[in-house]
Design a protein around this motif. Sequence first.
Motif, PDB file in Angstrom:
ATOM      1  N   GLU B  86       0.842  -1.209   0.000  1.00  4.62           N
ATOM      2  CA  GLU B  86       0.000   0.000   0.000  1.00  4.62           C
ATOM      3  C   GLU B  86       0.874   1.255   0.000  1.00  4.62           C
ATOM      4  O   GLU B  86       0.585   2.226  -0.709  1.00  4.62           O
ATOM      5  CB  GLU B  86      -0.945   0.003   1.214  1.00  4.62           C
ATOM      6  CG  GLU B  86      -2.112  -0.968   1.067  1.00  4.62           C
ATOM      7  CD  GLU B  86      -3.166  -0.792   2.155  1.00  4.62           C
ATOM      8  OE1 GLU B  86      -2.869  -0.163   3.192  1.00  4.62           O
ATOM      9  OE2 GLU B  86      -4.292  -1.299   1.966  1.00  4.62           O
ATOM     10  N   ASP B 129       1.290   2.546   7.326  1.00  5.94           N
ATOM     11  CA  ASP B 129       0.789   2.508   5.950  1.00  5.94           C
ATOM     12  C   ASP B 129      -0.051   3.753   5.645  1.00  5.94           C
ATOM     13  O   ASP B 129      -0.180   4.634   6.490  1.00  5.94           O
ATOM     14  CB  ASP B 129       0.048   1.176   5.712  1.00  5.94           C
ATOM     15  CG  ASP B 129      -1.397   1.194   6.156  1.00  5.94           C
ATOM     16  OD1 ASP B 129      -1.863   2.211   6.697  1.00  5.94           O
ATOM     17  OD2 ASP B 129      -2.078   0.172   5.958  1.00  5.94           O
ATOM     18  N   HIS B 131      -3.011   4.366   5.669  1.00 12.23           N
ATOM     19  CA  HIS B 131      -4.181   4.579   6.518  1.00 12.23           C
ATOM     20  C   HIS B 131      -3.776   4.770   7.969  1.00 12.23           C
ATOM     21  O   HIS B 131      -4.621   4.815   8.860  1.00 12.23           O
ATOM     22  CB  HIS B 131      -5.151   3.398   6.389  1.00 12.23           C
ATOM     23  CG  HIS B 131      -5.428   3.036   4.965  1.00 12.23           C
ATOM     24  ND1 HIS B 131      -4.859   1.956   4.347  1.00 12.23           N
ATOM     25  CD2 HIS B 131      -6.174   3.665   4.027  1.00 12.23           C
ATOM     26  CE1 HIS B 131      -5.261   1.925   3.085  1.00 12.23           C
ATOM     27  NE2 HIS B 131      -6.048   2.944   2.861  1.00 12.23           N
ATOM     28  N   ASP B 133      -2.002   2.606   9.671  1.00 14.25           N
ATOM     29  CA  ASP B 133      -1.858   1.333  10.375  1.00 14.25           C
ATOM     30  C   ASP B 133      -0.382   0.939  10.455  1.00 14.25           C
ATOM     31  O   ASP B 133       0.365   1.115   9.495  1.00 14.25           O
ATOM     32  CB  ASP B 133      -2.644   0.235   9.649  1.00 14.25           C
ATOM     33  CG  ASP B 133      -4.140   0.478   9.702  1.00 14.25           C
ATOM     34  OD1 ASP B 133      -4.633   0.801  10.793  1.00 14.25           O
ATOM     35  OD2 ASP B 133      -4.810   0.371   8.651  1.00 14.25           O
ATOM     36  N   HIS B 167     -12.013   1.825   6.916  1.00 14.99           N
ATOM     37  CA  HIS B 167     -11.160   1.893   5.719  1.00 14.99           C
ATOM     38  C   HIS B 167     -11.978   1.951   4.444  1.00 14.99           C
ATOM     39  O   HIS B 167     -11.437   1.854   3.354  1.00 14.99           O
ATOM     40  CB  HIS B 167     -10.249   0.668   5.670  1.00 14.99           C
ATOM     41  CG  HIS B 167      -9.140   0.695   6.672  1.00 14.99           C
ATOM     42  ND1 HIS B 167      -9.366   0.671   8.017  1.00 14.99           N
ATOM     43  CD2 HIS B 167      -7.797   0.764   6.527  1.00 14.99           C
ATOM     44  CE1 HIS B 167      -8.197   0.704   8.659  1.00 14.99           C
ATOM     45  NE2 HIS B 167      -7.232   0.764   7.790  1.00 14.99           N
TER      46      HIS B 167
HETATM   47 MN   LIG Z   1      -4.045  -0.107   4.978  1.00  8.75          MN
END
Ligand SMILES: [Mn+2]
Lengths: 224, 224
Positions: B86, B129, B131, B133, B167
């Motif tokens: 990602e 990442d 997002h 995370d 997400h």
């Molecule tokens: Mn992610």
Amino acid sequence: MATKKISQAEENYLKAIFKINEQEGKAAGNKAISQAMETSAASVTDMLRRLAKKELINYESHKGVTLTEKGDRIATNLIRKHRLWEVFLVDKLQFAWDEVHPIAEELEHIKSDKLVTRLDEFLGHPKFDPHGDPIPDADGNFAFRQQVLLSEVEIGKKGTLVGVQEHSKPFLQYLDSLELGLGTEVEILERYSYDGSMRLRINASKEVVLSQKVNQNLYIKLTE
Amino acid sequence: MATKKISQAEENYLKAIFKINEQEGKAAGNKAISQAMETSAASVTDMLRRLAKKELINYESHKGVTLTEKGDRIATNLIRKHRLWEVFLVDKLQFAWDEVHPIAEELEHIKSDKLVTRLDEFLGHPKFDPHGDPIPDADGNFAFRQQVLLSEVEIGKKGTLVGVQEHSKPFLQYLDSLELGLGTEVEILERYSYDGSMRLRINASKEVVLSQKVNQNLYIKLTE
DNA sequence: TACAATTTTTAGACAAATCTAAAAAAAATA
DNA sequence: TATTTTTTTTAGATTTGTCTAAAAATTGTA
Ligand SMILES: [Mn+2]
Ligand SMILES: [Mn+2]
Ligand SMILES: [Mn+2]
Ligand SMILES: [Mn+2]
């Protein structure tokens, strides 16, 4: 009419058929496919029926197969993805040219058109992969390059190594050990008719002697 | 003893079980797994038996499942790969944070340890990442970050948006439309107890009002 | 052309991953 | 506790991709 889903196995068969059609210049037989795919002849027959039902190949019992336009598009796109990923692995992740094939064999199946477009862009629209093989563009057109097998080049001529016919790990590693890679300048010094071996000067310095087996697997672009 | 081959489907189940174990803090039930995998409960039972036979999960009929050490290693590595890919897609190929998940869902299954190592290096060993995370390291250790849900933050406090709980594409696109992204500075101006919505100043300029549903899905790192 | 060798297909099986419908077990509730 | 609801398992099928052994078709050769 909606394009049915195509499995990874089906994709690999299409690519194998494409390559056999290309190399042999004719419809691919069950035998050749089973060898390329390392499966039994019976499995190939089963798969050919599936591919025919999906209109990806032209298939008649005992007659060998060719790709339909749809099948050809898919196979070409797989080759495009495979070779782009190989460029990524070598150029961006510093892999050696003898280690990228099996990884690209998996990466080629990732399904995202946007990913391919962006990857191509990121890599600077490469026209050839790390083995010198042409990368088809988004429309499926392969770049053409004037090239000859080293074994066909006359004494005294000079050129650049631009591609390999064989892709095996041992072959590529042998070339590495001789410091022969894509872009290496070669000058043909001598040819021994006894066994077809040749003596060359590489990069205007070192001399090497290559067996016929090797010089039949190297593509040269002649200087002028 | 030789580690048997693990299919893509099996890998996806392991990852789902890992996440349920983590989120619910207890053994994962058949129901939760079938919802996460979008399959029937019967399929889950079948798969759990397979995973148990391979010693990847601890499973007793009607008791819910947890991962064995082996299963945990595999799941963690999948999450590592997923999140690294990602980062690659967003940082190198300019994808938006709402488009990368399904592609990473495929890329995470590519089997090459060297590829993961090289990719991690190429990306500069990212810890989080797109997002927010955490990306586990090669030994499976997740980075820890002090963070709170926006909905828990007191009036007057300032902080930075560091992660999202949800997400989904619509949620991420809604945040984009508000110009809220990871790294955005927020200051809590008001909280409406009637419906749990909050008024914020973002990046020391614009004001926005967020519903409870939104502010329960944003992670903030407080300033100081 | 007849026989032999090779290639291809058929028949029958199997493992993986899924499904639906029904039965059994566990959990919730009156 | 007894009953109802929910969860989980079982039973029985299906699809995909593979296999071996045997039969059929094609090709090569004497
Ligand atoms: Mn992610
Ligand atoms: Mn492949
Ligand atoms: Mn290549
Ligand atoms: Mn996945």
